[in-house]
Write an enzyme that holds these catalytic residues in place. Structure first.
Site, PDB file in Angstrom:
ATOM      1  N   GLU A   1      48.699  45.291 -11.334  1.00 59.64           N
ATOM      2  CA  GLU A   1      48.428  45.372  -9.888  1.00 59.64           C
ATOM      3  C   GLU A   1      49.120  44.236  -9.122  1.00 59.64           C
ATOM      4  O   GLU A   1      48.706  43.884  -8.013  1.00 59.64           O
ATOM      5  CB  GLU A   1      46.928  45.369  -9.598  1.00 59.64           C
TER       6      GLU A   1
ATOM      7  N   HIS B   1      41.136  40.736  -8.112  1.00 60.76           N
ATOM      8  CA  HIS B   1      40.813  42.164  -8.128  1.00 60.76           C
ATOM      9  C   HIS B   1      39.835  42.430  -9.271  1.00 60.76           C
ATOM     10  O   HIS B   1      40.094  42.039 -10.407  1.00 60.76           O
ATOM     11  CB  HIS B   1      42.107  42.968  -8.296  1.00 60.76           C
TER      12      HIS B   1
ATOM     13  N   HIS C   1      36.564  45.102 -11.116  1.00 60.15           N
ATOM     14  CA  HIS C   1      36.077  46.470 -11.339  1.00 60.15           C
ATOM     15  C   HIS C   1      34.555  46.459 -11.417  1.00 60.15           C
ATOM     16  O   HIS C   1      33.984  47.184 -12.220  1.00 60.15           O
ATOM     17  CB  HIS C   1      36.647  47.023 -12.648  1.00 60.15           C
TER      18      HIS C   1
ATOM     19  N   HIS D   1      38.236  53.075  -7.592  1.00 57.59           N
ATOM     20  CA  HIS D   1      38.857  52.082  -8.470  1.00 57.59           C
ATOM     21  C   HIS D   1      38.030  50.797  -8.581  1.00 57.59           C
ATOM     22  O   HIS D   1      37.484  50.526  -9.645  1.00 57.59           O
ATOM     23  CB  HIS D   1      40.281  51.828  -7.933  1.00 57.59           C
TER      24      HIS D   1
HETATM   25 ZN   LIG Z   1      42.096  47.725 -11.256  1.00 57.05          ZN
END
Ligand SMILES: [Zn+2]
Length: 220
Positions: A81, A100, A102, A163
């Protein structure tokens, strides 16, 4: 030793903390920090590599690349990413760190397509406004980077449709705190909705706290 040893070590520590806070599992999620530009103005950042387990991650594994993804230092491939990190750094000169995650309740809201309104003061004070869900785009794509930045605007967090989440800050500590807050607020919103109603803060409070957020940012 790398001239960015300290920055790389701070990325490793933030990645480990992200894992221990339960914001990611396995090798998912990613962490980066903006580095000082080179003398010719070339912009650089240090980012976690793709597919490396955080438990055994060392500063040597952290990748330094420029904003065109030309590798500068490190043997491993940058995070899948990385384009998202670059797009955020390009659009937001105030941002020095990007994380980032999850995490589960953030992902629940991202899957449901539910923007998180200002339901507690910290949403306004630390994030600067509602946490918006981006329009869907394929993982690792430039389109995802664009859509997430559209959802982020000038705030410190956004949800990535179907996501996960992204949090940004002036420091890795701030970005981590934002990611933890996004998860907590997503959880509160979920349970409050189940309990019958998630009341947002009064309009005048939202307005006053937004003004505080903007003023604090200007003074940074
Ligand atoms: Zn991800």
């Amino acid at each position: 030793m790398s001239i960015w040893q300290e920055e790389k070590q701070s990325v490793v520590e933030a990645a480990r903390e992200m894992l221990s806070m339960g914001l990611v599992t396995g090798t998912s999620g990613n962490v980066s920090v903006r580095l000082a530009p080179e003398e010719d103005g070339r912009e650089l950042f240090a980012v976690t590599p793709t597919g490396a387990p955080y438990g055994s991650l060392s500063a040597e594994d952290i990748v330094v690349t420029d904003f065109d993804m030309t590798p500068v230092e490190g043997e491993l491939m940058p995070s899948s990413e990385a384009l998202l990190h670059v797009e955020i750094y390009n659009r937001r000169p105030d941002v020095l760190a990007v994380i980032h995650t999850h995490s589960v309740f953030s992902s629940v809201a991202a899957v449901a397509g539910t923007d998180i309104p200002p339901i507690i003061d910290e949403v306004m004070i630390s994030i600067g406004g509602p946490i918006m869900v981006s329009v869907y785009a394929f993982p690792s794509s430039q389109e995802l980077a664009d859509k997430v930045c559209d959802a982020l605007e000038d705030r410190n967090a956004a949800l990535i449709r179907n996501h996960g989440a992204v949090g940004v800050g002036r420091t890795l500590r701030q970005a981590l705190d934002v990611c933890a807050l996004v998860e907590r607020v997503s959880q509160i919103y979920f349970y409050a909705s189940l309990a019958g109603k998630a009341n947002t803060l009064p309009d005048e409070v939202v307005e006053a706290e937004r003004a505080m957020f903007v003023m604090r940012r200007r003074s940074e």
